[in-house]
Write an enzyme that holds these catalytic residues in place. Structure first.
Site, short mmCIF file in Angstrom:
data_model
loop_
_atom_site.label_atom_id
_atom_site.label_comp_id
_atom_site.label_asym_id
_atom_site.label_seq_id
_atom_site.Cartn_x
_atom_site.Cartn_y
_atom_site.Cartn_z
N ARG A 198 0.84 -1.19 0.00
CA ARG A 198 0.00 0.00 0.00
C ARG A 198 0.88 1.25 0.00
NH1 ARG A 198 -3.75 -2.47 -1.71
NH2 ARG A 198 -5.70 -2.94 -0.67
N HIS B 113 -1.40 1.00 -9.59
CA HIS B 113 -2.10 0.09 -8.67
C HIS B 113 -2.91 -0.96 -9.44
CE1 HIS B 113 -3.91 -0.23 -4.38
NE2 HIS B 113 -3.94 -1.39 -4.98
P1 NAP Z 1 -2.34 -11.40 4.67
O1 NAP Z 1 -2.67 -12.77 4.20
O2 NAP Z 1 -3.17 -10.76 5.72
O3 NAP Z 1 -0.82 -11.45 5.16
C1 NAP Z 1 -0.15 -10.36 5.74
C2 NAP Z 1 1.27 -10.75 6.06
O4 NAP Z 1 1.97 -9.56 6.52
C3 NAP Z 1 1.38 -11.79 7.18
O5 NAP Z 1 2.45 -12.67 6.90
C4 NAP Z 1 1.71 -10.93 8.39
O6 NAP Z 1 2.46 -11.57 9.39
C5 NAP Z 1 2.56 -9.85 7.78
N1 NAP Z 1 2.57 -8.66 8.63
C6 NAP Z 1 1.54 -7.87 8.97
N2 NAP Z 1 1.96 -6.86 9.75
C7 NAP Z 1 3.27 -7.02 9.90
C8 NAP Z 1 4.26 -6.30 10.60
N3 NAP Z 1 3.97 -5.21 11.30
N4 NAP Z 1 5.54 -6.75 10.54
C9 NAP Z 1 5.84 -7.87 9.84
N5 NAP Z 1 4.96 -8.60 9.16
C10 NAP Z 1 3.67 -8.18 9.18
O7 NAP Z 1 -2.31 -10.37 3.45
P2 NAP Z 1 -2.21 -10.69 1.88
O8 NAP Z 1 -3.49 -11.26 1.37
O9 NAP Z 1 -0.95 -11.45 1.64
O10 NAP Z 1 -2.10 -9.21 1.28
C11 NAP Z 1 -1.07 -8.33 1.66
C12 NAP Z 1 -1.35 -6.94 1.17
O11 NAP Z 1 -1.13 -6.83 -0.23
C13 NAP Z 1 -2.80 -6.46 1.32
O12 NAP Z 1 -3.09 -6.08 2.65
C14 NAP Z 1 -2.82 -5.28 0.39
O13 NAP Z 1 -2.39 -4.12 1.06
C15 NAP Z 1 -1.77 -5.62 -0.67
N6 NAP Z 1 -2.39 -5.83 -1.98
C16 NAP Z 1 -2.01 -5.04 -3.01
C17 NAP Z 1 -2.59 -5.21 -4.27
C18 NAP Z 1 -2.15 -4.39 -5.46
O14 NAP Z 1 -2.85 -4.42 -6.49
N7 NAP Z 1 -1.03 -3.71 -5.41
C19 NAP Z 1 -3.58 -6.18 -4.46
C20 NAP Z 1 -3.93 -6.99 -3.40
C21 NAP Z 1 -3.34 -6.80 -2.15
P3 NAP Z 1 1.90 -12.86 10.16
O15 NAP Z 1 2.13 -13.98 9.19
O16 NAP Z 1 2.75 -12.95 11.35
O17 NAP Z 1 0.45 -12.60 10.44
#
Ligand code: NAP
Length: 302
Positions: free
Chosen positions: A218, A265
């Site tokens: 993000r 994005h």
């Molecule tokens: P997710 O399944 O919720 O996984 C989040 C990961 O980040 C987990 O491994 C979590 O750790 C880790 N994390 C969270 N806070 C942290 C911190 N403070 N320090 C270290 N690690 C941390 O999320 P996801 O589905 O993979 O998606 C991730 C993000 O990608 C979304 O939230 C969104 O912002 C972004 N995204 C971008 C696009 C785009 O088009 N550019 C599209 C989709 C999503 P734990 O394993 O310990 O819980």
């Protein structure tokens, strides 16, 4: 019991058709519900600021993969928030991460810049197994991206909040150690109070000389001034799919930086039919008192 859909109306029609077919007895409203008291499920990018008209609301489904656009503190405590999980999101994210990683690994920004100036000049190719790629965030998307990168032979690492164990990936919760061994940093963290502004001067200073950034999380996780400073120093190049603000203003210096590629994005876009299937599955699970896939931990913020 009813569903209220509050996002793009054209996509709403796709949802409406899917609901009419799968749960014909469940009223599905687009834009507004004749009886707000009947609304138990909402599908929205952001919900209305005042939810008091919906006393029976149980779940809000985000139409996007993140939930950072929600003010989680303002929602009634009993309301669950569900992020969008549909298989295409991860597939597209893998494509984008592989595209960007290979582009930076193979010096595409420099070659594009040279091409603009008519310069035919080879740069040394680096071996993939001596290129350390690190993914921040080992969730749904970070794990898929690491799997997608594995066939290229990169030296892979992952960083997350809690310990993870992934085959072929050096997983850690030690940010300093992770950054020190990362030549190509891919950010796939959710935006939370902890990750806001995390890509800052200190983080870039902790990367090895000549490192690259692929930012897919993000925009608000990145301090753009810190990035500009880092690009004048140890950071070789960056691929930014997300920026702050979005869109990036026309006169923003990052648009024309010779070692930065900006995409608007677009790493992943939700397919409406698949999104509807995810929401339908969530509602079915909720009605059966089963776990709802994508239900976030409101306290943690993701
Ligand atoms: P997710 O399944 O919720 O996984 C989040 C990961 O980040 C987990 O491994 C979590 O750790 C880790 N994390 C969270 N806070 C942290 C911190 N403070 N320090 C270290 N690690 C941390 O999320 P996801 O589905 O993979 O998606 C991730 C993000 O990608 C979304 O939230 C969104 O912002 C972004 N995204 C971008 C696009 C785009 O088009 N550019 C599209 C989709 C999503 P734990 O394993 O310990 O819980």
């Amino acid at each position: 019991m009813a569903v209220l859909y509050l996002s793009d109306p054209a996509r709403g029609q796709v949802f409406a058709r899917a609901f009419a077919q799968a749960l014909p007895d469940l009223p599905f409203h687009i834009g507004q519900a004749p009886d707000p008291g009947s609304v138990e499920y909402m599908v929205a990018w952001t919900p209305p600021a005042d939810l008091s008209a919906y006393p029976n609301l149980r779940l809000i489904f985000s139409v996007g993969a993140g939930v950072d656009q929600f003010d989680l503190t303002a929602l009634p405590p009993q309301v669950g928030v569900v992020r969008m999980l549909e298989p295409g999101i991860a597939r597209q994210m893998v494509q984008m991460a592989v595209l960007a990683t290979l582009a930076l690994h193979r010096d595409l920004p420099a070659y594009l810049d040279q091409a603009r100036h008519g310069q035919w000049q080879a740069r040394p190719n680096r071996a993939a197994d001596r290129t350390r790629v690190g993914v921040m965030g080992l969730g749904q998307l970070g794990r898929a991206v690491l799997e997608g990168l594995a066939p290229f032979g990169f030296d892979l690492a992952g960083y997350s909040r809690s310990p993870r164990d992934l085959p072929g990936v050096d997983c850690t919760t030690d940010l300093a150690a992770f950054l020190a061994r990362t030549d190509i940093l891919i950010c796939l963290l959710p935006l939370t109070d902890q990750t806001r502004g995390m890509l800052d001067d200190a983080l870039f200073a902790a990367l090895p000389d000549g490192a690259h950034l692929v930012h897919l999380g993000r925009g608000a996780q990145l301090d753009p001034q810190a990035l500009t400073r880092a690009l004048a120093g140890r950071l070789a190049s960056a691929w930014l799919d997300v920026t702050n603000p979005e869109p990036l203003p026309q006169d923003h210096p990052l648009w024309s930086h010779p070692r930065v590629i900006v995409t608007p994005h677009v790493a992943s876009q939700t397919d409406a039919a698949q999104g509807a299937a995810h929401v339908l599955a969530g509602i079915r699970a909720d009605r059966a008192c089963d776990p709802v896939a994508g239900l976030i931990d409101r306290g943690r913020g993701y």
